[in-house]
Write an enzyme that holds these catalytic residues in place. Structure first.
Site, PDB file in Angstrom:
ATOM      1  N   ASP A   6      38.494  31.192  45.142  1.00 32.88           N
ATOM      2  CA  ASP A   6      37.416  31.810  44.372  1.00 32.88           C
ATOM      3  C   ASP A   6      36.196  31.926  45.277  1.00 32.88           C
ATOM      4  O   ASP A   6      35.581  30.915  45.639  1.00 32.88           O
ATOM      5  CB  ASP A   6      37.109  30.943  43.145  1.00 32.88           C
ATOM      6  CG  ASP A   6      35.884  31.426  42.375  1.00 32.88           C
ATOM      7  OD1 ASP A   6      35.526  32.615  42.497  1.00 32.88           O
ATOM      8  OD2 ASP A   6      35.284  30.600  41.653  1.00 32.88           O
ATOM      9  N   ASN A   9      28.978  33.708  45.527  1.00 30.87           N
ATOM     10  CA  ASN A   9      27.839  33.987  46.396  1.00 30.87           C
ATOM     11  C   ASN A   9      27.358  32.755  47.150  1.00 30.87           C
ATOM     12  O   ASN A   9      26.794  32.884  48.238  1.00 30.87           O
ATOM     13  CB  ASN A   9      26.686  34.558  45.566  1.00 30.87           C
ATOM     14  CG  ASN A   9      26.979  35.959  45.081  1.00 30.87           C
ATOM     15  OD1 ASN A   9      27.131  36.884  45.874  1.00 30.87           O
ATOM     16  ND2 ASN A   9      27.080  36.115  43.769  1.00 30.87           N
ATOM     17  N   ALA A 108      35.067  40.383  39.789  1.00 32.66           N
ATOM     18  CA  ALA A 108      36.413  39.824  39.703  1.00 32.66           C
ATOM     19  C   ALA A 108      36.409  38.445  39.063  1.00 32.66           C
ATOM     20  O   ALA A 108      37.330  38.101  38.310  1.00 32.66           O
ATOM     21  CB  ALA A 108      37.029  39.749  41.099  1.00 32.66           C
ATOM     22  N   ASP A 109      35.379  37.652  39.340  1.00 33.42           N
ATOM     23  CA  ASP A 109      35.321  36.307  38.757  1.00 33.42           C
ATOM     24  C   ASP A 109      35.180  36.353  37.247  1.00 33.42           C
ATOM     25  O   ASP A 109      35.761  35.532  36.523  1.00 33.42           O
ATOM     26  CB  ASP A 109      34.173  35.512  39.373  1.00 33.42           C
ATOM     27  CG  ASP A 109      32.814  36.203  39.226  1.00 33.42           C
ATOM     28  OD1 ASP A 109      32.775  37.434  39.047  1.00 33.42           O
ATOM     29  OD2 ASP A 109      31.785  35.500  39.303  1.00 33.42           O
ATOM     30  N   ARG A 110      34.430  37.341  36.756  1.00 34.77           N
ATOM     31  CA  ARG A 110      34.242  37.471  35.311  1.00 34.77           C
ATOM     32  C   ARG A 110      35.565  37.842  34.630  1.00 34.77           C
ATOM     33  O   ARG A 110      35.894  37.335  33.549  1.00 34.77           O
ATOM     34  CB  ARG A 110      33.183  38.521  35.008  1.00 34.77           C
ATOM     35  CG  ARG A 110      31.804  38.189  35.572  1.00 34.77           C
ATOM     36  CD  ARG A 110      30.813  39.289  35.302  1.00 34.77           C
ATOM     37  NE  ARG A 110      30.541  39.394  33.868  1.00 34.77           N
ATOM     38  CZ  ARG A 110      29.878  40.407  33.317  1.00 34.77           C
ATOM     39  NH1 ARG A 110      29.455  41.423  34.064  1.00 34.77           N
ATOM     40  NH2 ARG A 110      29.662  40.410  32.002  1.00 34.77           N
ATOM     41  N   ASP A 129      30.007  30.883  32.837  1.00 34.81           N
ATOM     42  CA  ASP A 129      30.172  30.370  34.194  1.00 34.81           C
ATOM     43  C   ASP A 129      28.801  30.084  34.793  1.00 34.81           C
ATOM     44  O   ASP A 129      28.032  30.994  35.089  1.00 34.81           O
ATOM     45  CB  ASP A 129      30.931  31.388  35.048  1.00 34.81           C
ATOM     46  CG  ASP A 129      31.377  30.807  36.393  1.00 34.81           C
ATOM     47  OD1 ASP A 129      30.845  29.750  36.788  1.00 34.81           O
ATOM     48  OD2 ASP A 129      32.239  31.423  37.046  1.00 34.81           O
ATOM     49  N   THR A 132      25.902  30.749  40.791  1.00 34.54           N
ATOM     50  CA  THR A 132      24.670  31.279  41.375  1.00 34.54           C
ATOM     51  C   THR A 132      23.907  32.059  40.313  1.00 34.54           C
ATOM     52  O   THR A 132      22.694  31.904  40.143  1.00 34.54           O
ATOM     53  CB  THR A 132      24.986  32.169  42.582  1.00 34.54           C
ATOM     54  OG1 THR A 132      25.788  31.425  43.515  1.00 34.54           O
ATOM     55  CG2 THR A 132      23.714  32.616  43.273  1.00 34.54           C
TER      56      THR A 132
END
Length: 259
Positions: A6, A9, A108-110, A129, A132
């Site tokens: 993963d 930032n 992509a993380d979302r 989440d 950052t």
């Protein structure tokens, strides 16, 4: 075993998955200047120091919100691990519909967090989440990602205060015992950040539940998520490895379709 990566930032977090469980994790800073050799050597050293043989890694899957590191990281995986990584956003099926104005623009993380939240905890649900930036991502009961909110992370907020105000120091992020205990500058900053962030979270969750119903499950993740989750009953649970579990789900889906 599956290696999940993963790339955020601030940090790159690696997880090793075995039977849907994270058995090992490692965090490194996200530095865009690293070469593929630097990434590769670091990953190999971390695996070896934890008694993990590279040969035991069957595949690698990556989600990233930092495009500039992908060339070096991808090449490091190919060269040092001998695997062609699966990359979220590069033709992988995720198993949920993205109902936004521009699905390709969603981080992509979302998407990965929403995949994990819906598949593990059901819908409607919200994955929060605390990274950052703090993202509030909503998936409805049909398994459709329908959007969410992005706010400055609590860490960024603390940094900005100390950088932009000459007399405000760098502080540790923690909650004072009471709002009445904020009797000095450091405690006042800590209280303002944590209590203010709890208020933000509770208001956003409240408005989301007004729109989709009180049966919505709220899941937190991310480095500072536990601090906030422990101070409010508006978050149902904290899942430290939500993103890595989502990567495992996406990997399993695509691997199954290849067979």
């Amino acid at each position: 075993m599956l290696l999940t990566i993963d790339i955020g930032n601030t940090h790159i977090v690696l997880g090793l998955m075995k039977k849907d469980q994270v058995i090992w994790s490692f965090r490194m800073t996200t530095q865009q200047a690293r070469t593929s050799d630097e990434y590769g050597v670091t990953i190999i050293q971390m695996l070896h120091s934890n008694g993990i043989d590279v040969k035991d890694i069957e595949d690698v899957i990556v989600c990233s919100v930092v495009p500039n590191v992908m060339f070096s990281l991808k090449n490091s995986i190919i060269r040092y691990l001998g695997k062609m990584p699966y990359i979220v956003g590069e033709g992988l099926k995720v198993g949920i519909a993205i109902r936004t104005d521009n699905p390709r623009a969603v981080g992509a993380d979302r998407i990965v967090n929403s995949v994990a939240a819906f598949n593990i905890y059901g819908g409607p649900c919200m994955a929060i989440d605390f990274g950052t930036s703090t993202t509030y991502d909503i998936t409805n009961e049909k398994g459709e990602f329908i959007g969410g909110l992005i706010t400055p992370g609590i860490g960024i907020s603390a940094e900005v205060m100390s950088q932009r105000a000459a007399q405000l120091p760098v502080i540790e992020i923690k909650k004072p015992k009471s709002i009445l205990d904020c009797k000095n500058t450091v405690a006042s900053m800590q209280g303002g950040l944590v209590y203010g962030y709890i208020g933000q979270v509770e208001y956003i969750v409240k408005k989301a539940k007004e729109a989709l119903g009180n049966n919505m499950t709220i899941i937190s993740t991310g480095g500072l998520g536990r601090i906030i989750q422990s101070e409010t009953d508006m978050i149902d649970l904290h899942d430290k490895y939500l993103t890595h579990k989502g990567l495992q789900i996406i990997y399993d889906k695509n691997k199954k379709e290849e067979l």
